[in-house]
Motif scaffolding. Structure first.
Motif, PDB file in Angstrom:
ATOM      1  N   ARG A 111      66.115  13.211 -58.471  1.00  0.00           N
ATOM      2  CA  ARG A 111      65.500  12.079 -57.926  1.00  0.00           C
ATOM      3  C   ARG A 111      66.417  11.184 -58.134  1.00  0.00           C
ATOM      4  O   ARG A 111      66.751  10.929 -59.201  1.00  0.00           O
ATOM      5  CB  ARG A 111      64.131  11.841 -58.361  1.00  0.00           C
ATOM      6  CG  ARG A 111      63.203  12.841 -58.055  1.00  0.00           C
ATOM      7  CD  ARG A 111      62.079  12.694 -58.809  1.00  0.00           C
ATOM      8  NE  ARG A 111      60.743  13.588 -58.578  1.00  0.00           N
ATOM      9  CZ  ARG A 111      60.737  14.745 -59.129  1.00  0.00           C
ATOM     10  NH1 ARG A 111      61.262  15.046 -60.191  1.00  0.00           N
ATOM     11  NH2 ARG A 111      59.663  15.657 -58.816  1.00  0.00           N
ATOM     12  N   PRO A 112      66.888  10.463 -56.980  1.00  0.00           N
ATOM     13  CA  PRO A 112      67.985   9.550 -57.073  1.00  0.00           C
ATOM     14  C   PRO A 112      67.743   8.199 -58.160  1.00  0.00           C
ATOM     15  O   PRO A 112      68.541   7.978 -58.851  1.00  0.00           O
ATOM     16  CB  PRO A 112      68.210   9.016 -55.453  1.00  0.00           C
ATOM     17  CG  PRO A 112      67.739  10.105 -54.877  1.00  0.00           C
ATOM     18  CD  PRO A 112      66.589  10.793 -55.545  1.00  0.00           C
ATOM     19  N   GLN A 115      68.263   9.651 -61.609  1.00  0.00           N
ATOM     20  CA  GLN A 115      69.698   9.911 -61.592  1.00  0.00           C
ATOM     21  C   GLN A 115      70.365   8.761 -61.928  1.00  0.00           C
ATOM     22  O   GLN A 115      71.270   8.838 -63.099  1.00  0.00           O
ATOM     23  CB  GLN A 115      70.163  10.867 -60.790  1.00  0.00           C
ATOM     24  CG  GLN A 115      69.467  12.342 -60.624  1.00  0.00           C
ATOM     25  CD  GLN A 115      69.460  13.051 -61.868  1.00  0.00           C
ATOM     26  OE1 GLN A 115      68.478  13.010 -62.573  1.00  0.00           O
ATOM     27  NE2 GLN A 115      70.382  13.809 -62.239  1.00  0.00           N
ATOM     28  N   ARG A 116      70.220   7.818 -61.318  1.00  0.00           N
ATOM     29  CA  ARG A 116      70.793   6.505 -61.211  1.00  0.00           C
ATOM     30  C   ARG A 116      70.803   5.917 -62.548  1.00  0.00           C
ATOM     31  O   ARG A 116      71.368   5.399 -63.220  1.00  0.00           O
ATOM     32  CB  ARG A 116      70.581   5.607 -59.986  1.00  0.00           C
ATOM     33  CG  ARG A 116      71.122   6.152 -58.751  1.00  0.00           C
ATOM     34  CD  ARG A 116      72.607   6.164 -58.574  1.00  0.00           C
ATOM     35  NE  ARG A 116      73.077   6.565 -57.216  1.00  0.00           N
ATOM     36  CZ  ARG A 116      74.350   6.831 -57.085  1.00  0.00           C
ATOM     37  NH1 ARG A 116      75.326   6.421 -57.957  1.00  0.00           N
ATOM     38  NH2 ARG A 116      74.661   7.247 -55.848  1.00  0.00           N
ATOM     39  N   ILE A 133      74.979  12.331 -55.591  1.00  0.00           N
ATOM     40  CA  ILE A 133      73.617  12.870 -55.970  1.00  0.00           C
ATOM     41  C   ILE A 133      73.268  13.552 -54.752  1.00  0.00           C
ATOM     42  O   ILE A 133      72.986  12.809 -53.809  1.00  0.00           O
ATOM     43  CB  ILE A 133      72.643  11.476 -56.277  1.00  0.00           C
ATOM     44  CG1 ILE A 133      73.016  10.842 -57.654  1.00  0.00           C
ATOM     45  CG2 ILE A 133      71.253  12.091 -56.467  1.00  0.00           C
ATOM     46  CD1 ILE A 133      72.277   9.633 -58.131  1.00  0.00           C
ATOM     47  N   THR A 134      72.933  14.754 -54.897  1.00  0.00           N
ATOM     48  CA  THR A 134      72.808  15.732 -53.787  1.00  0.00           C
ATOM     49  C   THR A 134      71.502  15.137 -52.621  1.00  0.00           C
ATOM     50  O   THR A 134      71.373  15.299 -51.807  1.00  0.00           O
ATOM     51  CB  THR A 134      72.570  16.878 -54.127  1.00  0.00           C
ATOM     52  OG1 THR A 134      71.694  17.194 -55.118  1.00  0.00           O
ATOM     53  CG2 THR A 134      74.051  17.530 -54.872  1.00  0.00           C
ATOM     54  N   ASP A 135      70.421  14.681 -53.686  1.00  0.00           N
ATOM     55  CA  ASP A 135      69.227  14.384 -52.920  1.00  0.00           C
ATOM     56  C   ASP A 135      69.513  13.097 -51.912  1.00  0.00           C
ATOM     57  O   ASP A 135      68.832  13.037 -51.036  1.00  0.00           O
ATOM     58  CB  ASP A 135      68.296  14.028 -53.870  1.00  0.00           C
ATOM     59  CG  ASP A 135      67.383  15.017 -54.530  1.00  0.00           C
ATOM     60  OD1 ASP A 135      68.417  16.132 -55.102  1.00  0.00           O
ATOM     61  OD2 ASP A 135      66.425  15.203 -54.983  1.00  0.00           O
ATOM     62  N   GLU A 136      70.445  12.366 -52.163  1.00  0.00           N
ATOM     63  CA  GLU A 136      70.660  11.174 -51.510  1.00  0.00           C
ATOM     64  C   GLU A 136      71.440  11.666 -50.250  1.00  0.00           C
ATOM     65  O   GLU A 136      71.573  10.847 -49.297  1.00  0.00           O
ATOM     66  CB  GLU A 136      71.705  10.098 -52.070  1.00  0.00           C
ATOM     67  CG  GLU A 136      70.894   9.590 -53.329  1.00  0.00           C
ATOM     68  CD  GLU A 136      71.653   8.495 -54.228  1.00  0.00           C
ATOM     69  OE1 GLU A 136      71.221   7.695 -54.728  1.00  0.00           O
ATOM     70  OE2 GLU A 136      72.866   8.614 -54.069  1.00  0.00           O
ATOM     71  N   LEU A 137      71.854  12.882 -50.048  1.00  0.00           N
ATOM     72  CA  LEU A 137      72.435  13.233 -48.712  1.00  0.00           C
ATOM     73  C   LEU A 137      71.676  13.833 -47.785  1.00  0.00           C
ATOM     74  O   LEU A 137      72.058  14.065 -46.642  1.00  0.00           O
ATOM     75  CB  LEU A 137      73.412  14.557 -49.111  1.00  0.00           C
ATOM     76  CG  LEU A 137      74.622  14.232 -50.390  1.00  0.00           C
ATOM     77  CD1 LEU A 137      75.320  15.667 -50.388  1.00  0.00           C
ATOM     78  CD2 LEU A 137      75.721  13.356 -49.776  1.00  0.00           C
ATOM     79  N   ARG A 143      70.736  20.267 -52.377  1.00  0.00           N
ATOM     80  CA  ARG A 143      71.013  20.457 -53.929  1.00  0.00           C
ATOM     81  C   ARG A 143      72.026  21.621 -54.047  1.00  0.00           C
ATOM     82  O   ARG A 143      72.023  22.685 -53.229  1.00  0.00           O
ATOM     83  CB  ARG A 143      69.711  20.730 -54.770  1.00  0.00           C
ATOM     84  CG  ARG A 143      68.859  19.417 -54.834  1.00  0.00           C
ATOM     85  CD  ARG A 143      67.665  19.578 -55.491  1.00  0.00           C
ATOM     86  NE  ARG A 143      66.805  18.542 -55.911  1.00  0.00           N
ATOM     87  CZ  ARG A 143      65.867  18.146 -56.425  1.00  0.00           C
ATOM     88  NH1 ARG A 143      65.382  19.238 -57.108  1.00  0.00           N
ATOM     89  NH2 ARG A 143      65.172  16.994 -56.647  1.00  0.00           N
TER      90      ARG A 143
END
Length: 222
Positions: A111-112, A115-116, A133-137, A143
């Motif tokens: 979750r961004p 993770q941030r 962060i893969t979810d932000e893509l 992922r």
């Protein structure tokens, strides 16, 4: 020749158990504030050590809390500002790699917001060149081992996949990028939350190390 070293975050650059403990402390503080419950963080950690699945839901059920109250505990955990620090050898490794001219990056799932917060607590923004962060893509479908994050990292760092070294810990996802791209992969072998997972697609890492500092020699030799 390796031109960029890219790292996983959780259980690679720091111990994810430290994040779990930090989250349980935050939840424990909230439970004490709301209900006067003492030592909740200790109980939560004990439950986690027995079975790490659904700890907060199980705790809420055990203590007769409503579904709504259980969800609030989860939000406290996910939204807390973690207390984390990099081990000295991790900091030294990142500094030495950068001094050698190596480009550095991080590719992490999750979750961004959480993770941030981890990245900020660890001070990693200033220590690497690019963080993905893969979810932000576009969601969880990006992922690892989805190659999009690796392709983006290559683009941002200005290197081709065969010149990238990816260091991770999770057999379930950190090494299977090789199914899609010729990235060299390294497994950091130590006690972590995912050390006993099966290898995705049966794809093994190219190399195994027991200390992050070993990446310094690998980056020069490969």
């Amino acid at each position: 020749m390796i031109k960029a070293v890219v790292f996983d975050l959780d259980d690679t650059l720091y111990s994810e158990t430290d994040y779990v403990k930090s989250g349980f402390v935050a939840v424990g503080d909230e439970l004490k504030r709301r209900y006067g419950i003492a030592n909740a963080s200790t109980e939560l950690l004990s439950m986690f050590e027995q079975n790490r699945v659904g700890v907060l839901d199980r705790y809420a059920e055990l203590h007769g809390m409503t579904e709504s109250e259980a969800k609030e505990l989860v939000e406290v955990y996910r939204g807390h500002d973690p207390v984390l620090s990099l081990a000295k050898d991790v900091t030294t490794t990142l500094v030495n790699l950068r001094l050698s001219g190596m480009k550095l990056g991080i590719i992490t799932d999750g979750r961004p917001v959480g993770q941030r917060k981890k990245i900020a607590a660890l001070g990693l923004d200033s220590m690497v060149d690019k963080i993905v962060i893969t979810d932000e893509l576009g969601g969880v479908e990006f992922r690892k081992p989805n190659p999009k994050a690796f392709e983006l990292m290559c683009e941002k760092l200005g290197v081709s996949p065969e010149h990238m070294l990816y260091v991770g810990d999770n057999p379930r996802k950190d090494f299977a990028v090789k199914k899609f791209l010729p990235v060299k992969t390294v497994a950091l072998i130590r006690s972590g939350l995912y050390e006993n997972e099966d290898y995705a697609y049966g794809i093994l890492p190219d190399l195994r190390i027991r200390a992050l500092s070993e990446t310094e020699d690998l980056s020069r030799k490969l």
